[in-house]
Design an enzyme around this catalytic site. Sequence first.
Site, PDB file in Angstrom:
ATOM      1  N   CYS A   1       0.839  -1.210   0.000  1.00  0.00           N
ATOM      2  CA  CYS A   1       0.000   0.000   0.000  1.00  0.00           C
ATOM      3  C   CYS A   1       0.872   1.258   0.000  1.00  0.00           C
ATOM      4  O   CYS A   1       0.554   2.247  -0.665  1.00  0.00           O
ATOM      5  CB  CYS A   1      -0.925   0.026   1.217  1.00  0.00           C
TER       6      CYS A   1
ATOM      7  N   ARG B   1      -7.818  -4.648  -3.140  1.00  0.00           N
ATOM      8  CA  ARG B   1      -7.403  -3.479  -3.948  1.00  0.00           C
ATOM      9  C   ARG B   1      -8.395  -3.308  -5.091  1.00  0.00           C
ATOM     10  O   ARG B   1      -8.197  -3.825  -6.188  1.00  0.00           O
ATOM     11  CB  ARG B   1      -5.977  -3.680  -4.477  1.00  0.00           C
TER      12      ARG B   1
HETATM   13  C1  BEZ Z   1       0.587  -4.614   1.910  1.00  0.00           C
HETATM   14  O1  BEZ Z   1       1.768  -4.831   1.903  1.00  0.00           O
HETATM   15  O2  BEZ Z   1       0.111  -3.546   1.533  1.00  0.00           O
HETATM   16  C2  BEZ Z   1      -0.354  -5.692   2.352  1.00  0.00           C
HETATM   17  C3  BEZ Z   1      -0.010  -7.003   2.106  1.00  0.00           C
HETATM   18  C4  BEZ Z   1      -0.857  -8.021   2.540  1.00  0.00           C
HETATM   19  C5  BEZ Z   1      -2.024  -7.710   3.220  1.00  0.00           C
HETATM   20  C6  BEZ Z   1      -2.359  -6.371   3.432  1.00  0.00           C
HETATM   21  C7  BEZ Z   1      -1.526  -5.371   3.004  1.00  0.00           C
END
Ligand code: BEZ
Length: 235
Positions: A51, A134
């Site tokens: 993110c 997402r």
């Molecule tokens: C992230 O790195 O943004 C992420 C990865 C797995 C679950 C939630 C967020």
Amino acid sequence: MEEQVFFMPRIGEKAPEFKATTTQGEINFPDDYKGSWVIFFSHPADFTPVCTSEFMTFATMEKAFNEANCKLLGLSVDGLYSHIAWLRTIKDKIKYKKMKHVEVTFPLIEDITMDISKKYGMIMPGESSTKAVRAVFVIDPKGFIRTIIYYPLSLGRNFDELYRVIIALQTADAFNIATPADWRPGDDVIVPTAGSCGAAKERMESKDEMRCYDWFFCTKKLEKSLINKKIIKNK
Ligand code: BEZ
């Protein structure tokens, strides 16, 4: 256990309405965005690596989106203070690729109750029942959903593709054409399929600007400069 049923808005429908608290104040959606294209997107959680890379990339490209009359609007199920702390951390501490001191100035919605994310089908329990996936909703200036794209938690989005989607949708509207696979501004565009036998024959025999692969598949040139002039501010 009772199975939960989630609503999914669809392409061609009005974007569901909501009021929200964001990092840039209160918003009333989609009324506050009338006249603009919007990319409304969700992310799973603040203070997470994928993110963070996405927000830095999106914020860096925001000017280009704005010049194409497109505003950005983010959401996660985290609270407002978490959003503020995360965006401050990004600005003050994170250097990633060639990006540093990146200020996220587009609004980020807090959705602790998950009311908005459920309205938009952003919660996919098979992936996570506590985090949004997402999701990307492209909404046009009249408030209609024009494109929907979903990615899982582990896969960062391609923001060049989202920009291509915005330009392609606006080009299709402005020039009454469609865009072929992998189209980029400057590539040939597809003209509407012939609607009668006469038109089909005429096209196949015509020596004008169109190139027909068969009667139902004809393309023509559309200069990038024409697209830029009609769509992109300052071009
Ligand atoms: C992230 O790195 O943004 C992420 C990865 C797995 C679950 C939630 C967020």
